[in-house]
Design an enzyme around this catalytic site. Structure first.
Site, PDB file in Angstrom:
ATOM      1  N   HIS A  64       0.754  -1.236  -0.070  1.00 16.44           N
ATOM      2  CA  HIS A  64       0.088   0.120   0.024  1.00 16.44           C
ATOM      3  C   HIS A  64       1.035   1.288   0.081  1.00 16.44           C
ATOM      4  CE1 HIS A  64      -3.981   1.844   1.267  1.00 16.44           C
ATOM      5  NE2 HIS A  64      -3.383   2.792   0.988  1.00 16.44           N
ATOM      6  N   LEU A  67       2.409   6.459  -4.991  1.00 17.95           N
ATOM      7  CA  LEU A  67       3.610   7.091  -5.558  1.00 17.95           C
ATOM      8  C   LEU A  67       3.539   8.605  -6.280  1.00 17.95           C
ATOM      9  CD1 LEU A  67       5.383   3.844  -6.975  1.00 17.95           C
ATOM     10  CD2 LEU A  67       5.889   5.335  -5.080  1.00 17.95           C
ATOM     11  N   ARG A  68       2.088   9.078  -6.477  1.00 18.73           N
ATOM     12  CA  ARG A  68       1.644  10.471  -7.032  1.00 18.73           C
ATOM     13  C   ARG A  68       2.055  10.372  -8.565  1.00 18.73           C
ATOM     14  NH1 ARG A  68      -1.322  10.322  -2.930  1.00 18.73           N
ATOM     15  NH2 ARG A  68      -0.632  10.985  -1.080  1.00 18.73           N
ATOM     16  N   ASN A 282      -6.222   9.478   6.956  1.00 18.24           N
ATOM     17  CA  ASN A 282      -7.473   8.826   7.010  1.00 18.24           C
ATOM     18  C   ASN A 282      -7.263   7.311   6.447  1.00 18.24           C
ATOM     19  OD1 ASN A 282     -10.273   8.598   6.539  1.00 18.24           O
ATOM     20  ND2 ASN A 282     -10.487   9.326   4.330  1.00 18.24           N
ATOM     21  N   ASP A 309       0.859   2.489   3.738  1.00 20.22           N
ATOM     22  CA  ASP A 309       0.118   3.513   3.430  1.00 20.22           C
ATOM     23  C   ASP A 309       0.789   5.061   3.301  1.00 20.22           C
ATOM     24  OD1 ASP A 309      -2.113   4.927   2.427  1.00 20.22           O
ATOM     25  OD2 ASP A 309      -3.576   5.046   4.217  1.00 20.22           O
TER      26      ASP A 309
HETATM   27  O1  DOR Z   1      -4.550   9.461   4.683  1.00 22.96           O
HETATM   28  C1  DOR Z   1      -4.858   9.001   3.653  1.00 22.96           C
HETATM   29  N1  DOR Z   1      -3.984   9.836   2.375  1.00 22.96           N
HETATM   30  N2  DOR Z   1      -5.852   8.153   3.474  1.00 22.96           N
HETATM   31  C2  DOR Z   1      -6.152   7.912   2.042  1.00 22.96           C
HETATM   32  O2  DOR Z   1      -7.120   6.890   1.939  1.00 22.96           O
HETATM   33  C3  DOR Z   1      -5.524   8.461   0.962  1.00 22.96           C
HETATM   34  C4  DOR Z   1      -4.032   8.833   1.042  1.00 22.96           C
HETATM   35  C5  DOR Z   1      -3.631   9.710   0.331  1.00 22.96           C
HETATM   36  O3  DOR Z   1      -3.550   9.386  -1.148  1.00 22.96           O
HETATM   37  O4  DOR Z   1      -2.971  10.971   0.416  1.00 22.96           O
HETATM   38 ZN    ZN Z   2      -3.768   4.577   1.008  1.00 22.96          ZN
END
Ligand code: DOR
Ligand code: ZN
Length: 433
Positions: A64, A67-68, A282, A309
Site C-alpha cells: 500500500h 507514488l503520486r 484517513n 500507506d
Molecule cells: O490518509 C490518506 N491519504 N488516506 C487515504 O485513503 C488516501 C491517502 C492519500 O492518497 O493521500
Molecule cells: Zn492509501
C-alpha cells in the site's frame, strides 16, 4: 559476468519459511544463496561483509504505497519512491491508483510497469482502480488491467459507496483471482470530518469521523464477500470494531484479509493536539483501546499485513489550517523502524511474526512469490541494524517529509538490501542508479 561472491558474516538470520533463527554466515554467489552455515571459511575471492549483531531477514513487501505519478511528481516519482522503499527494506511495492489521471485502464497499468522498470530499483506492482475515474459508479476495465499486470483493485482514498457496484467488483475480481482492496468509509457518516470523533476532536473543535464509518462498511463488505466469494482485502484498519468484525468473519471462513499501518499501533488522536496536520490521516488516528486492539489483532493473526500507506504530500499543502490540509503521512522509510521500535523491541512480536506481516503475507495477498532465505534461492534479503536513529527532513529519499515521526528517536536502520540477487543498498548507500 564477473564471478561475485559475497559473504555475509555472523548475522542473526531469521527466515519464516525455512525456520532459521540463528547466527549464520550466508554466501551469495552471483546472486544465489549457495551456503548458509556457521563460521564459514573465508576464501580469497570472497567479498566479506561483517554483519555481526545485525538481523538478516527476507526482503519486505509493501502492498500500500502512493507514488503520486502521474500527476504530482513534486510529491513523489517512481524513482524517489523506489529509493525510499529500498531504504525502508522493501524490494516490492504496490502503488495505489489515486493519481491524476487515476490508474483505471490497461494503458496506465502498462505505463507504470514500463516506467518503473527503467529505474529498476524495486519492483512496482500496480493496483488498478475498481471504478472508472474512481467515481464509484461504473466498473473499470478490470480484465484488461489484469492482463497488463495489475495485481489487485482499489479506489483507495474513496470507498465504493454503491453496494451493487461493490458486489459486481467482488464477483469480477473473484473470477480474475485478484483481491478487492477496500478503503472502508461510509461517507454519509464521515463527510466533513477531519479526525477521529471523540474527546480530542471536541476540545479542538474539529468535526470528527466516527469509528462506525469504517466498521459499518467493513461489515457490508464482509457480507458481499460471503455472497460472491471474492477476496476482500481491507486496507488500513484503524479501530477495535473493525478488528472484531474481521476476526469473526475469519472464524466463519470468509475470504477476507486485512492490513493495518504503523501509525495505528503507534499513535492515538492525541497526536493531533496543537492542530498537527502531519497527524492528519484517513482513516484517522484513534484511541488507546483501538491501539491495543490493533496490536492484539496483529498478534492473533486477525490482521495479516503491516502496510505503510505511504502518502506523500507537499509542505505547502500540509502547512494549512487543519481542515484544509490533505490526509496522509509518509511511511516507506519508517514502517520497519516503527514496527521494531513499538512491537519487536518491547517483546510484543518476534522477528518471525514481523517477517510474516511485512514480507510473507503481503506477497500472498497479491498472489506473488514468497521470498525466503534458503540455500539455492535467489538473494532477496535485508540486513537491519537495531541501532537508534533520529528521523529528520534530510534523512528521507522520499520527496516529501510529512510525518508525525519527524525528529523522533527510532530503532532499526537498513544497511544492506539484496533484490533479485543484486546488492542494491550497500552500507546504507543506494548502489543502483
Ligand atoms: O490518509 C490518506 N491519504 N488516506 C487515504 O485513503 C488516501 C491517502 C492519500 O492518497 O493521500
Ligand atoms: Zn492509501
Amino acid at each position: 559476468m564477473k564471478d561475485r561472491k559475497i559473504l555475509l558474516k555472523k548475522g542473526h538470520v531469521v527466515s519464516f519459511l525455512s525456520k532459521i533463527d540463528k547466527k549464520r554466515d550466508i554466501l551469495i554467489s552471483n546472486g544465489e544463496i549457495t551456503d548458509i552455515s556457521e563460521n564459514m571459511k573465508i576464501k580469497e575471492d570472497y567479498e566479506v561483509i561483517d554483519v555481526s549483531g545485525k538481523f538478516v531477514i527476507p526482503a519486505l513487501f509493501d502492498i500500500h504505497t502512493h507514488l503520486r505519478t502521474p500527476g504530482r511528481e513534486d510529491k513523489e516519482t517512481f524513482l524517489s519512491g523506489a529509493k525510499a522503499a529500498l531504504k525502508g527494506g522493501f524490494t516490492r511495492i504496490c502503488c495505489m491508483p489515486n493519481t491524476d489521471p487515476p490508474i483505471d485502464n490497461a494503458g496506465l497499468i502498462r505505463f507504470i510497469i514500463e516506467q518503473s522498470k527503467k529505474d529498476d530499483i524495486v519492483d512496482i506492482l500496480p493496483i488498478g482502480a475498481i471504478t472508472k475515474k474512481r467515481e464509484g459508479k461504473e466498473l473499470a476495465e478490470m480484465y484488461d488491467m489484469k492482463l497488463s499486470g495489475a495485481v489487485g483493485f482499489s479506489d483507495d482514498g474513496f470507498p465504493v459507496m454503491n453496494s451493487g457496484v461493490m458486489r459486481r467488483a467482488l464477483e469480477y475480481a473473484g473470477m480474475l483471482g485478484l483481491p478487492i482492496i477496500t478503503h472502508s468509509e461510509d461517507m454519509g457518516l464521515s463527510k466533513g470530518g477531519h479526525m477521529n470523533e471523540g474527546y480530542i476532536s471536541t476540545i479542538l473543535g474539529i468535526k470528527g469521523i466516527p469509528k462506525e464509518a469504517e466498521a459499518s462498511m467493513i461489515s457490508r463488505d464482509i457480507e458481499l464477500s460471503k455472497m460472491t466469494g471474492g477476496h476482500l482485502h481491507i486496507a488500513h484498519v484503524s479501530c477495535k470494531e473493525s478488528v472484531d468484525l474481521v476476526r469473526e468473519a475469519k472464524k466463519e471462513g470468509v475470504n477476507v484479509t486485512c492490513e493495518t499501518c504503523p501509525h495505528y499501533f503507534s499513535l492515538t488522536d492525541e497526536a493531533v493536539l496543537g492542530f498537527n496536520t502531519n497527524a492528519k490521516v484517513n482513516p484517522p488516528l484513534r484511541n488507546k483501546e483501538d491501539v491495543e486492539a490493533i496490536i492484539e489483532g496483529l498478534c492473533d493473526g486477525t490482521i495479516d499485513v503491516i502496510a505503510s500507506d505511504h502518502a506523500p504530500h507537499a509542505i505547502q499543502e500540509k502547512e494549512m489550517e487543519f481542515d484544509k490540509a490533505p490526509f496522509g503521512m509518509i511511511g516507506l522509510e519508517l514502517s520497519l523502524s516503527l514496527t521494531i521500535t513499538k512491537l519487536v523491541k518491547p517483546g510484543i512480536l518476534n522477528w518471525g511474526k514481523l517477517i510474516q506481516l511485512m514480507s510473507v503475507n503481503p506477497a500472498k495477498v497479491v498472489n506473488q512469490p514468497v521470498y525466503d532465505i534458503s540455500k539455492g534461492s535467489q538473494a532477496n534479503l535485508v540486513v537491519v541494524d537495531i541501532k537508534e536513529w533520529i528521523s529528520n527532513k534530510e534523512s528521507f529519499y522520499s520527496l516529501s517529509y510529512n510525518t508525525p515521526f519527524l525528529n523522533k528517536s527510532l530503532l532499526g536502520v537498513v544497511d544492506y538490501v539484496f533484490s533479485k540477487g543484486r546488492l542494491l543498498l550497500n552500507n546504507g548507500e543506494i548502489t543502483a542508479e
